[in-house]
Design a protein around this motif. Structure first.
Motif, PDB file in Angstrom:
ATOM      1  N   PHE A  61       0.816  -1.215   0.000  1.00 15.63           N
ATOM      2  CA  PHE A  61       0.000   0.000   0.000  1.00 15.63           C
ATOM      3  C   PHE A  61       0.846   1.259   0.000  1.00 15.63           C
ATOM      4  CE2 PHE A  61      -2.702  -3.191   2.191  1.00 15.63           C
ATOM      5  CZ  PHE A  61      -3.720  -3.245   1.243  1.00 15.63           C
ATOM      6  N   ASP A  62       0.225   2.332  -0.523  1.00 17.97           N
ATOM      7  CA  ASP A  62       0.855   3.657  -0.462  1.00 17.97           C
ATOM      8  C   ASP A  62       0.505   4.370   0.838  1.00 17.97           C
ATOM      9  OD1 ASP A  62       1.921   3.537  -3.207  1.00 17.97           O
ATOM     10  OD2 ASP A  62      -0.194   3.649  -3.794  1.00 17.97           O
ATOM     11  N   GLY A  63      -0.603   4.000   1.454  1.00 19.91           N
ATOM     12  CA  GLY A  63      -1.032   4.598   2.710  1.00 19.91           C
ATOM     13  C   GLY A  63      -1.931   3.627   3.443  1.00 19.91           C
ATOM     14  N   LEU A  64      -2.196   3.900   4.710  1.00 16.41           N
ATOM     15  CA  LEU A  64      -2.937   2.975   5.555  1.00 16.41           C
ATOM     16  C   LEU A  64      -3.874   3.735   6.478  1.00 16.41           C
ATOM     17  CD1 LEU A  64      -3.172  -0.039   6.519  1.00 16.41           C
ATOM     18  CD2 LEU A  64      -1.416   0.519   8.224  1.00 16.41           C
ATOM     19  N   VAL A  65      -5.108   3.213   6.620  1.00 20.37           N
ATOM     20  CA  VAL A  65      -6.075   3.718   7.592  1.00 20.37           C
ATOM     21  C   VAL A  65      -6.397   2.588   8.568  1.00 20.37           C
ATOM     22  CG1 VAL A  65      -8.416   4.593   7.979  1.00 20.37           C
ATOM     23  CG2 VAL A  65      -7.115   5.346   5.960  1.00 20.37           C
ATOM     24  N   ILE A  66      -6.290   2.866   9.858  1.00 22.47           N
ATOM     25  CA  ILE A  66      -6.749   1.937  10.880  1.00 22.47           C
ATOM     26  C   ILE A  66      -8.105   2.436  11.358  1.00 22.47           C
ATOM     27  CG2 ILE A  66      -6.296   0.849  13.101  1.00 22.47           C
ATOM     28  CD1 ILE A  66      -4.326   0.026  10.921  1.00 22.47           C
ATOM     29  N   ALA A  67      -9.140   1.615  11.132  1.00 21.08           N
ATOM     30  CA  ALA A  67     -10.520   2.044  11.342  1.00 21.08           C
ATOM     31  C   ALA A  67     -10.918   1.999  12.808  1.00 21.08           C
ATOM     32  CB  ALA A  67     -11.454   1.152  10.518  1.00 21.08           C
ATOM     33  N   GLY A  68     -12.077   2.588  13.087  1.00 24.26           N
ATOM     34  CA  GLY A  68     -12.635   2.579  14.422  1.00 24.26           C
ATOM     35  C   GLY A  68     -13.194   1.220  14.797  1.00 24.26           C
ATOM     36  N   GLY A  69     -13.585   1.066  16.063  1.00 26.47           N
ATOM     37  CA  GLY A  69     -14.117  -0.215  16.505  1.00 26.47           C
ATOM     38  C   GLY A  69     -14.116  -0.332  18.012  1.00 26.47           C
ATOM     39  N   PRO A  70     -13.995  -1.560  18.531  1.00 27.92           N
ATOM     40  CA  PRO A  70     -14.146  -1.801  19.966  1.00 27.92           C
ATOM     41  C   PRO A  70     -12.966  -1.303  20.779  1.00 27.92           C
ATOM     42  CG  PRO A  70     -13.526  -3.823  18.851  1.00 27.92           C
ATOM     43  CD  PRO A  70     -13.785  -2.809  17.780  1.00 27.92           C
TER      44      PRO A  70
END
Length: 228
Positions: A61-70
């Motif tokens: 990947f060129d970039g990364l998002v760590i999403a919301g959650g518990p």
């Protein structure tokens, strides 16, 4: 890049129902890829995996998002669970912490959203407030509140002044992780954004930009991921 940089977005495993099926699925609210696409990136959903595969995954990947959650398991930052802290999601914690570590090592632009920001803080040795009031309207309902940028920070350059943001959380940063600085606050002083000076592009936000129309933060990620 003519087609935009490729941004991986972490997903999570839940039982889901569609048509005649009720099966385990890798899930992500549609707002996350929509936000990346609207900001000019190509979104790729990144399903849970063995943490040993994180370096190879991030390299694609060129970039990364760590999403919301518990909630993050308190043991990850040396604490015992308090009343109101959610059940642990140990496999997800391990996978996403490995993704964060791989991105930090590789210099891959990284955006943590809500839980993603909290995990970033924990990955760098910080701690969390396990419960605070006033940052969610009701169960399953997003609210809004203002956040004020810290001048001179990366977030402050992207969104100077005060912005009303979509919010839903009950945990927050307590002690900042090594090297992190706070770059936005809520009116009650809660840290609402963190960043890592000296890194290529590392930012965490406590709110949920995928639930709104403000693209400034994700445009910053996409621009950094495109090398601009």
């Amino acid at each position: 890049m003519v087609d935009g940089p490729l941004i991986g977005v972490s997903t999570y495993r839940e039982v889901a129902r569609w048509g005649v099926w009720e099966l385990p699925a890798a899930l992500l609210p549609a707002g996350y890829p929509r936000l990346v696409q609207a900001a000019g990136g190509l979104a790729a959903l990144l399903p849970p995996d063995d943490p040993a595969h994180a370096v190879a995954a991030v390299a694609r990947f060129d970039g990364l998002v760590i999403a919301g959650g518990p909630d993050v398991e308190p043991g990850r930052y040396g604490a015992e669970p308090e009343p109101g802290t959610g059940a642990p999601a140990r496999a997800r914690d391990a996978w996403e912490l490995a993704l964060i570590g791989a991105a930090l090592t590789a210099g891959t632009p990284l955006l943590g959203i809500c839980r993603g920001m909290q995990l970033l803080n924990v990955a760098l040795g910080g701690t969390l407030v396990q419960h605070l009031d006033g940052h969610a309207e009701a169960v399953g309902v997003f609210g809004t509140h203002p956040v004020t940028a810290v001048p001179g920070t990366r977030y402050g350059a992207l969104a100077p002044g005060t912005t009303s943001v979509p919010t839903y959380h009950h945990q927050a940063v307590a002690r900042l992780g090594a090297g992190l600085v706070a770059s936005a606050h809520a009116p009650d002083g809660t840290v609402e954004a963190v960043e890592l000076p000296g890194a290529r592009w590392v930012l965490g936000v406590q709110w949920h930009p995928e639930m709104g129309e403000d693209l400034r933060v994700v445009r910053g990620l996409v621009a950094a991921s495109a090398g601009s």
